[in-house]
Design a protein around this motif. Sequence first.
Motif, mmCIF file in Angstrom:
data_model
loop_
_atom_site.group_PDB
_atom_site.id
_atom_site.type_symbol
_atom_site.label_atom_id
_atom_site.label_comp_id
_atom_site.label_asym_id
_atom_site.label_seq_id
_atom_site.Cartn_x
_atom_site.Cartn_y
_atom_site.Cartn_z
ATOM 1 N N MET A 139 -68.906 -16.954 -43.242
ATOM 2 C CA MET A 139 -69.350 -16.221 -42.044
ATOM 3 C C MET A 139 -70.646 -16.843 -41.530
ATOM 4 S SD MET A 139 -67.101 -13.773 -41.559
ATOM 5 C CE MET A 139 -67.910 -12.515 -40.580
ATOM 6 N N ALA A 140 -70.527 -18.041 -41.021
ATOM 7 C CA ALA A 140 -71.683 -18.756 -40.492
ATOM 8 C C ALA A 140 -71.162 -19.696 -39.430
ATOM 9 C CB ALA A 140 -72.380 -19.548 -41.597
ATOM 10 N N GLU A 143 -72.662 -21.525 -31.689
ATOM 11 C CA GLU A 143 -71.885 -21.772 -30.478
ATOM 12 C C GLU A 143 -71.954 -23.245 -30.104
ATOM 13 O OE1 GLU A 143 -74.716 -20.522 -30.730
ATOM 14 O OE2 GLU A 143 -76.035 -21.211 -29.118
ATOM 15 N N GLN A 145 -71.550 -27.440 -30.726
ATOM 16 C CA GLN A 145 -70.443 -28.224 -31.242
ATOM 17 C C GLN A 145 -70.871 -29.637 -31.626
ATOM 18 O OE1 GLN A 145 -67.720 -27.565 -27.899
ATOM 19 N NE2 GLN A 145 -68.473 -25.472 -28.105
ATOM 20 N N ARG A 158 -75.644 -16.490 -46.153
ATOM 21 C CA ARG A 158 -74.619 -15.846 -45.328
ATOM 22 C C ARG A 158 -73.451 -15.447 -46.230
ATOM 23 N NH1 ARG A 158 -77.444 -14.389 -41.162
ATOM 24 N NH2 ARG A 158 -78.542 -16.101 -40.181
ATOM 25 N N PRO A 159 -72.667 -14.447 -45.813
ATOM 26 C CA PRO A 159 -71.512 -14.070 -46.631
ATOM 27 C C PRO A 159 -70.339 -15.050 -46.460
ATOM 28 C CG PRO A 159 -71.839 -12.491 -44.818
ATOM 29 C CD PRO A 159 -72.863 -13.577 -44.646
ATOM 30 N N ILE A 161 -66.201 -14.962 -47.312
ATOM 31 C CA ILE A 161 -65.084 -14.152 -47.805
ATOM 32 C C ILE A 161 -64.050 -15.071 -48.450
ATOM 33 C CG2 ILE A 161 -63.307 -12.473 -47.191
ATOM 34 C CD1 ILE A 161 -65.041 -11.720 -44.760
ATOM 35 N N VAL A 199 -62.906 -8.566 -40.216
ATOM 36 C CA VAL A 199 -63.499 -9.590 -39.358
ATOM 37 C C VAL A 199 -63.150 -9.340 -37.887
ATOM 38 C CG1 VAL A 199 -63.493 -12.064 -38.897
ATOM 39 C CG2 VAL A 199 -63.734 -11.237 -41.223
ATOM 40 N N VAL A 202 -66.115 -7.066 -36.877
ATOM 41 C CA VAL A 202 -67.491 -7.573 -36.807
ATOM 42 C C VAL A 202 -67.617 -8.944 -36.129
ATOM 43 C CG1 VAL A 202 -68.202 -6.271 -38.848
ATOM 44 C CG2 VAL A 202 -67.490 -8.667 -39.102
ATOM 45 N N ARG A 236 -74.049 -14.808 -26.364
ATOM 46 C CA ARG A 236 -74.211 -16.150 -26.951
ATOM 47 C C ARG A 236 -72.888 -16.717 -27.465
ATOM 48 N NH1 ARG A 236 -74.484 -18.149 -32.005
ATOM 49 N NH2 ARG A 236 -74.782 -16.121 -32.979
ATOM 50 N N ILE A 237 -72.140 -15.895 -28.192
ATOM 51 C CA ILE A 237 -70.916 -16.400 -28.824
ATOM 52 C C ILE A 237 -69.845 -16.809 -27.813
ATOM 53 C CG2 ILE A 237 -71.261 -15.318 -31.063
ATOM 54 C CD1 ILE A 237 -69.660 -12.939 -30.157
ATOM 55 N N GLY A 240 -69.067 -20.398 -27.500
ATOM 56 C CA GLY A 240 -68.431 -21.068 -28.642
ATOM 57 C C GLY A 240 -67.232 -21.924 -28.229
ATOM 58 N N GLN A 300 -80.769 -8.336 -44.142
ATOM 59 C CA GLN A 300 -80.440 -9.727 -43.859
ATOM 60 C C GLN A 300 -81.571 -10.664 -44.249
ATOM 61 O OE1 GLN A 300 -77.228 -10.315 -42.752
ATOM 62 N NE2 GLN A 300 -77.255 -8.135 -43.219
ATOM 63 N N PRO A 302 -84.065 -13.767 -43.569
ATOM 64 C CA PRO A 302 -84.692 -14.253 -42.338
ATOM 65 C C PRO A 302 -83.903 -15.424 -41.771
ATOM 66 C CG PRO A 302 -86.294 -14.099 -44.137
ATOM 67 C CD PRO A 302 -84.938 -13.874 -44.736
ATOM 68 N N ALA A 303 -83.821 -15.485 -40.474
ATOM 69 C CA ALA A 303 -83.110 -16.588 -39.819
ATOM 70 C C ALA A 303 -83.891 -17.880 -40.029
ATOM 71 C CB ALA A 303 -82.965 -16.298 -38.329
ATOM 72 N N ARG B 293 -71.233 -19.262 -18.824
ATOM 73 C CA ARG B 293 -72.405 -19.025 -19.665
ATOM 74 C C ARG B 293 -73.177 -20.310 -19.962
ATOM 75 N NH1 ARG B 293 -74.935 -19.004 -24.090
ATOM 76 N NH2 ARG B 293 -76.353 -17.306 -24.600
ATOM 77 N N HIS B 312 -87.529 -12.593 -37.648
ATOM 78 C CA HIS B 312 -86.124 -12.982 -37.826
ATOM 79 C C HIS B 312 -85.215 -12.172 -36.920
ATOM 80 C CE1 HIS B 312 -86.472 -9.537 -40.538
ATOM 81 N NE2 HIS B 312 -85.186 -9.396 -40.427
#
Lengths: 314, 314
Positions: A139-140, A143, A145, A158-159, A161, A199, A202, A236-237, A240, A300, A302-303, B293, B312
């Motif tokens: 899960m990381a 957007e 490339q 990050r998680p 799965i 998923v 979220v 933002r996403i 992507g 979470q 920190p970024a 966007r 963060h």
Amino acid sequence: MDQTPITILNRIPQIAIVGVGLLGGSIGLALKQAGYTGRRLGVGRRASSLEQALACGCVDEVAVTSPKLWAFDQSTLVILASPIGSFEAMFREIATARASQDKPAGLIVTDAGSTKEMVCSWASHTLPEPGWFVGSHPMAGSEKQGPEHAQADLFHDRPCIITPQADTQSQALQAVEAFWQTLGMTLVRMSPQEHDQVVAAVSHLPHALAVLLVLTAAAQPGGLDVASGGFRDTTRIASGDVTIWQDIFKTNRRAVIDMIDRFTHDLTDLRQRLKAGDDAYLLDQLTRAKTVRDQWSLRQAPARPVRGPSSHEQ
Amino acid sequence: MDQTPITILNRIPQIAIVGVGLLGGSIGLALKQAGYTGRRLGVGRRASSLEQALACGCVDEVAVTSPKLWAFDQSTLVILASPIGSFEAMFREIATARASQDKPAGLIVTDAGSTKEMVCSWASHTLPEPGWFVGSHPMAGSEKQGPEHAQADLFHDRPCIITPQADTQSQALQAVEAFWQTLGMTLVRMSPQEHDQVVAAVSHLPHALAVLLVLTAAAQPGGLDVASGGFRDTTRIASGDVTIWQDIFKTNRRAVIDMIDRFTHDLTDLRQRLKAGDDAYLLDQLTRAKTVRDQWSLRQAPARPVRGPSSHEQ
């Protein structure tokens, strides 16, 4: 015997990363940074992308994929980091190559795709040894490339799965889990079905909403002229990769539709309450959402600091 | 005569900032940084918040608001930076104080509220000299609260919507526009009605969706455990101040409901196309949203570096 993730991983002499864009490139960089001593092989369809990944130091060697490529004579961990739409053909290529080999063992396959039920089903039906396939979803992402935006710390804290099944070989599971842990990820095990539902809530639903929000703002005269930070983050996403997201929606239709239905119900409810002037309901929704998100946010990591040429978009 | 924004602003000896939270505090810091030489007066209801703003250097002096406070004997620009729900009472306080004065001129009033039609209507009906009121909406903010998170550069390169009306005094309009320009903002003029519609599309609808997204994720078992960067960004604004957002929805019901209706229509359409397997439509929506966007994003100024204790979450 030392069982730290990197030690387990270093027993595998080669890791083949299929698809060396932002995700695959970041995997390569992260492996190097974590002390992986084996060979990082970048695999793709186009020589130009592969050259770029090599130039960025994301991989040690590159190879254009072919039905023969996968007949490796050394143990190899294969990570599919290309769009999901390419997975079934890759599984077939691997199957073809392995069928021509005397000793078929030694290949462990995983993926970094965002949906799991169809992917695991393809693996089960196509690979000669499906027990050596383990579905994964780190899960990381970003957007952005291309390997030029790869980040060694993309996966950190990050998680990830993991969706093992009844016939999954414990050695394959161990290797794949060690792989993602080496990249700094926290593991969560689920069934492929459970994964796709969670998923959808979220990640896939938020993506669909972000896409429609951009189109809503664009349809409102003057909207994009005054859009600011809230719009930037909520959408933002939507910047992507289109191919990746098309594949995600195509392979998770049922759960996404289910989530859209739930969301539409909640949105209609909010609309009615707004219309009716039910301010207590409005306050309750705002307060509950803030409380939940603030608590989530505190848990979470920190970024990472913003970096790279398009850093203002991070 | 020098007509740069800061020169125009420096002809006004006092700026009263009502509400010295994150927004008001940032205004104070930005004024200082931009070279404002007059007095920055922080006004509020609670002495404790005022003390904090003083300690942060956001203002030079503070005063608890009262019906008498507004009888200033020197020209003053008043900025309402408190939640919208407090505006009508503030207008009444100002009206009361001004009614007791011999010479009522010298007070220019603006606000930083996120809705404009009701605010401008309150000003028209309450203030003794409504021509000296100019509605404003600086499109900048943060989900964080309190003057301790104030940032001098919060407004830099962000749009500010100004909603002058037929009876607006040109001197008041000039002062208010110079004020926001001094803070580094780009001005956009609109009618209050037009503002409320546009902002419903790019800010209030996104907020409502973010709130419901958080609650959707929370209702899905395991959802918050695997939520990552996409969830973080699409829901950031749901951590915003509850009182501020309650006021926004209460004072912009009609436009928000209209936007929810449009959005629900689009979401239902997407759902039907997903269900029907209309992949061409899906690809078209994803591509259009990304194109819009990406182009919007390129026009934006780079974000300021992340800072502060909760950095963060920026």
